[in-house]
Design a protein around this motif. Structure first.
Motif, PDB file in Angstrom:
ATOM      1  N   CYS A  80     -24.804   2.831  36.687  1.00 14.60           N
ATOM      2  CA  CYS A  80     -24.741   3.863  35.647  1.00 14.60           C
ATOM      3  C   CYS A  80     -25.523   3.428  34.411  1.00 14.60           C
ATOM      4  O   CYS A  80     -25.227   2.401  33.813  1.00 14.60           O
ATOM      5  CB  CYS A  80     -23.286   4.145  35.264  1.00 14.60           C
ATOM      6  N   PRO A  81     -26.552   4.209  34.015  1.00 19.42           N
ATOM      7  CA  PRO A  81     -27.402   3.839  32.884  1.00 19.42           C
ATOM      8  C   PRO A  81     -26.726   3.960  31.518  1.00 19.42           C
ATOM      9  O   PRO A  81     -27.201   3.386  30.540  1.00 19.42           O
ATOM     10  CB  PRO A  81     -28.582   4.808  33.006  1.00 19.42           C
ATOM     11  N   VAL A  82     -25.632   4.687  31.454  1.00 20.15           N
ATOM     12  CA  VAL A  82     -24.972   4.874  30.160  1.00 20.15           C
ATOM     13  C   VAL A  82     -23.566   4.252  30.121  1.00 20.15           C
ATOM     14  O   VAL A  82     -22.779   4.504  29.209  1.00 20.15           O
ATOM     15  CB  VAL A  82     -24.894   6.378  29.788  1.00 20.15           C
ATOM     16  N   ASP A 137     -24.873  13.048  33.855  1.00 19.40           N
ATOM     17  CA  ASP A 137     -25.104  13.734  35.131  1.00 19.40           C
ATOM     18  C   ASP A 137     -26.401  13.337  35.831  1.00 19.40           C
ATOM     19  O   ASP A 137     -27.065  14.179  36.428  1.00 19.40           O
ATOM     20  CB  ASP A 137     -25.092  15.251  34.921  1.00 19.40           C
ATOM     21  N   CYS A 138     -26.739  12.068  35.790  1.00 23.54           N
ATOM     22  CA  CYS A 138     -28.000  11.633  36.417  1.00 23.54           C
ATOM     23  C   CYS A 138     -27.896  11.534  37.935  1.00 23.54           C
ATOM     24  O   CYS A 138     -28.881  11.639  38.640  1.00 23.54           O
ATOM     25  CB  CYS A 138     -28.425  10.284  35.845  1.00 23.54           C
ATOM     26  N   GLY A 139     -26.670  11.289  38.453  1.00 19.52           N
ATOM     27  CA  GLY A 139     -26.469  11.215  39.898  1.00 19.52           C
ATOM     28  C   GLY A 139     -26.677   9.844  40.515  1.00 19.52           C
ATOM     29  O   GLY A 139     -26.539   9.684  41.729  1.00 19.52           O
ATOM     30  N   ALA A 140     -26.991   8.848  39.713  1.00 15.38           N
ATOM     31  CA  ALA A 140     -27.246   7.496  40.240  1.00 15.38           C
ATOM     32  C   ALA A 140     -26.016   6.944  40.953  1.00 15.38           C
ATOM     33  O   ALA A 140     -26.126   6.320  42.015  1.00 15.38           O
ATOM     34  CB  ALA A 140     -27.649   6.566  39.109  1.00 15.38           C
ATOM     35  N   CYS A 145     -21.030  10.586  30.430  1.00 14.58           N
ATOM     36  CA  CYS A 145     -21.867  10.883  31.603  1.00 14.58           C
ATOM     37  C   CYS A 145     -22.968  11.888  31.280  1.00 14.58           C
ATOM     38  O   CYS A 145     -22.731  12.908  30.630  1.00 14.58           O
ATOM     39  CB  CYS A 145     -20.965  11.443  32.707  1.00 14.58           C
ATOM     40  N   ALA A 187     -20.858   4.818  31.801  1.00 14.30           N
ATOM     41  CA  ALA A 187     -19.777   5.812  31.723  1.00 14.30           C
ATOM     42  C   ALA A 187     -18.649   5.522  32.709  1.00 14.30           C
ATOM     43  O   ALA A 187     -17.600   6.151  32.650  1.00 14.30           O
ATOM     44  CB  ALA A 187     -20.350   7.202  31.998  1.00 14.30           C
ATOM     45  N   ILE A 188     -18.872   4.555  33.615  1.00 14.37           N
ATOM     46  CA  ILE A 188     -17.873   4.293  34.651  1.00 14.37           C
ATOM     47  C   ILE A 188     -17.119   2.996  34.400  1.00 14.37           C
ATOM     48  O   ILE A 188     -17.712   1.967  34.090  1.00 14.37           O
ATOM     49  CB  ILE A 188     -18.550   4.213  36.037  1.00 14.37           C
ATOM     50  N   HIS A 209     -19.921  13.827  36.512  1.00 11.58           N
ATOM     51  CA  HIS A 209     -19.590  13.449  37.869  1.00 11.58           C
ATOM     52  C   HIS A 209     -18.128  13.025  37.927  1.00 11.58           C
ATOM     53  O   HIS A 209     -17.533  12.643  36.920  1.00 11.58           O
ATOM     54  CB  HIS A 209     -20.537  12.343  38.355  1.00 11.58           C
ATOM     55  N   VAL A 215     -14.934   8.173  35.654  1.00 12.00           N
ATOM     56  CA  VAL A 215     -16.119   8.514  34.874  1.00 12.00           C
ATOM     57  C   VAL A 215     -15.677   9.117  33.535  1.00 12.00           C
ATOM     58  O   VAL A 215     -14.848  10.027  33.497  1.00 12.00           O
ATOM     59  CB  VAL A 215     -16.976   9.567  35.616  1.00 12.00           C
TER      60      VAL A 215
HETATM   61 FE1  SF4 Z   1     -23.264   7.440  35.071  1.00  7.45          FE
HETATM   62 FE2  SF4 Z   1     -25.164   9.027  36.032  1.00  7.45          FE
HETATM   63 FE3  SF4 Z   1     -22.874   8.714  37.411  1.00  7.45          FE
HETATM   64 FE4  SF4 Z   1     -22.880  10.065  35.105  1.00  7.45          FE
HETATM   65  S1  SF4 Z   1     -23.938  10.669  37.005  1.00  7.45           S
HETATM   66  S2  SF4 Z   1     -21.375   8.508  35.717  1.00  7.45           S
HETATM   67  S3  SF4 Z   1     -24.422   8.974  33.910  1.00  7.45           S
HETATM   68  S4  SF4 Z   1     -24.429   7.111  36.987  1.00  7.45           S
END
Ligand code: SF4
Length: 56
Positions: free
Chosen positions: A19-21, A40-43, A38, A23-24, A3, A33
């Motif tokens: 963001c679960p990981v 790519d979960c879209g949260a 990332c 990455a931001i 993203h 990001v």
């Molecule tokens: Fe984080 Fe998900 Fe956004 Fe990627 S898409 S930056 S993993 S919240």
């Protein structure tokens, strides 16, 4: 793929907190990001109040 946060970002930090990981992070003028982290979960896309985040 990952993203991407565009210039509509107002640095509110909403994306980073969902963001679960983790990455931001805060950049110089907007949040950024880490493409390698990332998944790519879209949260973040849904959390952004200005629509600044999209898949690229
Ligand atoms: Fe984080 Fe998900 Fe956004 Fe990627 S898409 S930056 S993993 S919240």
């Amino acid at each position: 793929m990952s993203h991407f946060i565009n210039d509509e970002c107002v640095s509110c930090g909403s994306c980073a907190s969902v963001c679960p990981v983790e990455a931001i992070s805060a950049g110089d003028s907007k949040y950024v990001v880490d493409e390698d982290t990332c998944i790519d979960c879209g949260a973040c896309e849904e959390a952004c109040p200005t629509g600044a985040i999209a898949a690229k």
